[in-house]
Design a protein around this motif. Structure first.
Motif, mmCIF file in Angstrom:
data_model
loop_
_atom_site.group_PDB
_atom_site.id
_atom_site.type_symbol
_atom_site.label_atom_id
_atom_site.label_comp_id
_atom_site.label_asym_id
_atom_site.label_seq_id
_atom_site.Cartn_x
_atom_site.Cartn_y
_atom_site.Cartn_z
ATOM 1 N N ALA A 158 0.606 -2.582 -7.499
ATOM 2 C CA ALA A 158 0.155 -3.159 -6.235
ATOM 3 C C ALA A 158 -0.557 -2.130 -5.380
ATOM 4 C CB ALA A 158 1.356 -3.735 -5.477
ATOM 5 N N SER A 159 0.005 -0.912 -5.337
ATOM 6 C CA SER A 159 -0.594 0.126 -4.506
ATOM 7 C C SER A 159 -1.924 0.608 -5.071
ATOM 8 C CB SER A 159 0.379 1.307 -4.377
ATOM 9 O OG SER A 159 -0.032 2.180 -3.356
ATOM 10 N N THR A 160 -2.088 0.543 -6.393
ATOM 11 C CA THR A 160 -3.383 0.888 -6.983
ATOM 12 C C THR A 160 -4.479 0.018 -6.394
ATOM 13 O OG1 THR A 160 -2.319 1.511 -9.070
ATOM 14 C CG2 THR A 160 -4.683 1.080 -9.135
ATOM 15 N N GLN A 161 -4.162 -1.272 -6.257
ATOM 16 C CA GLN A 161 -5.145 -2.207 -5.705
ATOM 17 C C GLN A 161 -5.338 -2.003 -4.206
ATOM 18 O OE1 GLN A 161 -4.007 -6.339 -5.863
ATOM 19 N NE2 GLN A 161 -5.533 -6.841 -4.328
ATOM 20 N N THR A 162 -4.220 -1.944 -3.469
ATOM 21 C CA THR A 162 -4.339 -1.896 -2.012
ATOM 22 C C THR A 162 -4.877 -0.571 -1.505
ATOM 23 O OG1 THR A 162 -1.994 -1.291 -1.906
ATOM 24 C CG2 THR A 162 -2.535 -3.607 -1.614
ATOM 25 N N THR A 163 -4.686 0.519 -2.266
ATOM 26 C CA THR A 163 -5.223 1.813 -1.838
ATOM 27 C C THR A 163 -6.742 1.836 -1.909
ATOM 28 O OG1 THR A 163 -3.197 2.893 -2.613
ATOM 29 C CG2 THR A 163 -5.088 4.303 -2.228
ATOM 30 N N ILE A 164 -7.309 0.986 -2.737
ATOM 31 C CA ILE A 164 -8.767 0.879 -2.818
ATOM 32 C C ILE A 164 -9.329 0.303 -1.518
ATOM 33 C CG2 ILE A 164 -10.681 -0.242 -4.041
ATOM 34 C CD1 ILE A 164 -8.926 -0.210 -6.557
ATOM 35 N N ILE A 165 -8.547 -0.534 -0.849
ATOM 36 C CA ILE A 165 -9.029 -1.258 0.341
ATOM 37 C C ILE A 165 -9.437 -0.329 1.476
ATOM 38 C CG2 ILE A 165 -8.316 -2.853 2.174
ATOM 39 C CD1 ILE A 165 -6.745 -4.401 0.042
ATOM 40 N N TYR A 171 5.934 6.750 3.833
ATOM 41 C CA TYR A 171 5.467 5.711 4.759
ATOM 42 C C TYR A 171 3.949 5.535 4.734
ATOM 43 C CZ TYR A 171 10.104 5.595 6.892
ATOM 44 O OH TYR A 171 11.452 5.451 7.110
ATOM 45 N N TRP A 172 3.243 6.506 4.167
ATOM 46 C CA TRP A 172 1.785 6.460 4.211
ATOM 47 C C TRP A 172 1.244 5.225 3.486
ATOM 48 C CZ3 TRP A 172 -1.404 7.496 -0.300
ATOM 49 C CH2 TRP A 172 -2.775 7.389 -0.021
ATOM 50 N N GLY A 173 0.241 4.574 4.088
ATOM 51 C CA GLY A 173 -0.438 3.454 3.452
ATOM 52 C C GLY A 173 -0.361 2.149 4.213
ATOM 53 N N SER A 199 0.819 -1.209 0.000
ATOM 54 C CA SER A 199 0.000 0.000 0.000
ATOM 55 C C SER A 199 0.854 1.260 0.000
ATOM 56 C CB SER A 199 -0.937 0.015 1.215
ATOM 57 O OG SER A 199 -1.908 -0.995 1.104
ATOM 58 N N THR A 200 2.055 1.161 0.554
ATOM 59 C CA THR A 200 2.936 2.332 0.573
ATOM 60 C C THR A 200 3.630 2.548 -0.764
ATOM 61 O OG1 THR A 200 4.848 1.072 1.311
ATOM 62 C CG2 THR A 200 3.400 1.962 3.018
ATOM 63 N N SER A 201 3.605 1.515 -1.631
ATOM 64 C CA SER A 201 4.269 1.603 -2.944
ATOM 65 C C SER A 201 5.727 2.030 -2.781
ATOM 66 C CB SER A 201 3.529 2.597 -3.844
ATOM 67 O OG SER A 201 3.961 2.504 -5.174
ATOM 68 N N GLY A 242 -7.753 7.957 -0.964
ATOM 69 C CA GLY A 242 -7.810 6.960 -2.023
ATOM 70 C C GLY A 242 -8.237 7.564 -3.346
ATOM 71 N N VAL A 243 -9.241 8.412 -3.297
ATOM 72 C CA VAL A 243 -9.739 9.048 -4.516
ATOM 73 C C VAL A 243 -8.641 9.876 -5.185
ATOM 74 C CG1 VAL A 243 -11.317 10.821 -5.378
ATOM 75 C CG2 VAL A 243 -12.149 9.071 -3.805
ATOM 76 N N LEU A 244 -7.840 10.584 -4.388
ATOM 77 C CA LEU A 244 -6.814 11.456 -4.939
ATOM 78 C C LEU A 244 -5.654 10.702 -5.571
ATOM 79 C CD1 LEU A 244 -6.491 14.287 -2.242
ATOM 80 C CD2 LEU A 244 -7.659 14.402 -4.429
#
Length: 503
Positions: free
Chosen positions: A318-325, A231-233, A37-39, A114-116
């Motif tokens: 990967a972060s595209t997917q996990t940020t949706i969560i 570190y965000w995510g 999620s942090t990419s 997430g939207v941003l």
């Protein structure tokens, strides 16, 4: 004990079947999702140049300093998750501790992050994927990139809806590829530095680079603002709490370990990049974030540069997917407690995932991505810069909520006082300070991408204010439309959970 059942996850759901799939994944899966999620590769590509431009060789030290508030807030997530395993995390916890108004705003901030960022992540995944494949012409075509980015968002959203297990399996593959490529890059770069074959004026690494104060206080402030972003995510692991085995402790531990693994990764690659390229090259090319990493990949790896390009691609994918969560599950949590329209709480009967909220997050993210690209070439970057305001806000809110929620037990032991009270409050204080600094920095249009002014302010600050105002107005509208959520009472922590007599 709690003075009501309003805070229990799923307590307002109509039946037992309409719940997320329990025990769908384990601790390691949650850890991987938190990391992805942090990419990491994309985050490094985005900030290494600007950080070096601010603090020079002390960039690793700034990354180390940025880790401190993240670890303290991760501790807050751990202890709050112990008493409330709700996929809405900050929204649910702040509501319990500080009331529905603060809780609603915390949930809004998470959803809007997430939207941003989802569109930008998909765009980076497409760009670096095309570069890795040698399709530089297509990578430079904005229409092709935007079309493929939308397809990536739709595909990743479908994976999220089909099931948490499938999401976790895909994340396992992506993190292994990403870490392998990043470590290969770091090892080769450091080897060439010590062998004296660096092509960009290498500098021998030094432990003094870990001193975050080496470049002075003002430079440190700016560096920390960038450092927090990388570190965000990690809290995506905690947003899966209702779907993770041992939900009371495993998700929180996954969040904490995510920040530690990230620290090691960032310091390793940060040292390698600064040592190989030197500060002058990195500072001069700080504004060319994606191009900078592509150049470094070619300089270090030669014909094997596709490995680094693919690392950034898989990182962003990967972060595209996990940020949706976190965005979709926060919306689910808010909807099932009547803080948002109830249809957002729908659970897919077969896959046991929040399908309606997930597709809504994707749809709004696509609309935002396409819209800002039409405004200007800098608008997408400005929307990402505005992220720091939302991130600092809801992280700080969570740290305060932890101390407030456990306030009656903080003096029972040194452990409680330091780890549950003081630590989260210090983390919240640091992030609040960074939030204030961000507002001051963004108020000056000269500090924005391209030096553009919107209403006499920097575009990122205007975007941040716009999101805050929109959230406040929507909250007031929904309070008038359906006031059930605002009738909830605050909760009191179970003392047994503090003393460790419960899992």
């Amino acid at each position: 004990m709690d003075d009501g059942d309003h805070g229990a996850p799923g307590s307002t759901l109509p039946d037992a079947d309409a719940s997320l799939k329990a025990n769908a994944i384990g601790f390691l899966d949650a850890l991987v999702i938190g990391l992805n999620s942090t990419s990491p590769a994309y985050s490094l590509a985005a900030v290494i140049g600007p950080i070096v431009a601010l603090v020079g060789v002390y960039a690793p030290g700034v990354m180390l300093a940025s880790f401190v508030p993240m670890l303290l807030i991760a501790a807050a997530f751990y202890y709050l998750n112990k008493v409330d395993q709700d996929c809405g995390t900050t929204f649910s916890w702040v509501t319990r501790a500080m009331g529905p108004w603060a809780g609603w705003l915390g949930g809004w901030a998470i959803t809007m992050t997430g939207v941003l960022v989802i569109g930008s992540l998909a765009d980076v995944a497409v760009h670096f994927g095309l570069l890795a494949a040698g399709l530089d012409g297509l990578a430079a075509n904005q229409l092709v990139r935007q079309g493929l980015s939308v397809l990536v968002i739709l595909a990743m959203t479908a994976v999220c809806v089909i099931g948490t297990e499938m999401s976790a399996r895909l994340q396992d593959v992506l993190i292994l590829a990403q870490v392998f490529f990043l470590l290969a890059f770091a090892v080769v770069a450091l080897y060439r530095v010590y062998a004296g074959t660096s092509t960009l004026g290498g500098i021998p690494p030094s432990l003094s680079w870990l001193n975050p104060f080496g470049a002075g206080g003002a430079a440190l402030t700016g560096g920390l603002l960038l450092g927090v972003f990388i570190y965000w995510g990690w809290e995506s692991a905690v947003n899966l709490t209702e779907e993770v085995e041992d939900s009371a402790t495993a998700p929180g531990k996954a969040g904490i370990w995510s920040t530690i693994v990230l620290l090691v990764t960032y310091l390793s690659v940060g040292y390698a990049v600064v040592a190989y390229a030197g500060t002058q090259f990195l500072a001069e090319n700080a504004g060319e974030e994606e191009a900078l990493f592509a150049v470094l990949a070619h300089e270090v790896m030669g014909g094997w540069d596709w490995m680094v390009l693919l690392a950034v691609c898989t990182s962003a994918l990967a972060s595209t997917q996990t940020t949706i969560i976190p965005a979709s599950r926060t919306a689910l949590s808010m909807a099932r407690r009547h803080a948002l329209p109830h249809h957002l709480a729908h659970i897919h009967p077969r896959f046991r995932t929040p399908d309606v909220s997930t597709w809504w997050v994707a749809a709004i993210a696509i609309a935002w991505y396409l819209a800002v690209n039409q405004i200007s070439e800098n608008a997408l970057l400005d929307s990402l810069t505005a992220l720091s305001l939302l991130i600092a806000f809801y992280y700080a809110l969570t740290g305060v909520a932890c101390a407030v929620y456990y306030r009656r037990h903080l003096l029972e032991s040194a452990h409680n006082f330091l780890l549950i009270g003081l630590g989260p409050l210090v983390g919240a204080g640091l992030l609040t300070w960074l939030l204030v600094e961000s507002v001051g920095d963004m108020s000056n249009p000269a500090n924005s991408a391209g030096g553009i002014s919107w209403f006499g302010l920097g575009p990122p600050l205007v975007i941040g204010i716009g999101i805050a105002v929109a959230g406040f107005l929507l909250m007031c509208f929904w309070r008038i439309r359906d006031g059930r959520f605002w009738q909830e009472r605050r909760s009191v922590v179970d003392p047994a959970l503090v003393r460790g007599r419960k899992s």
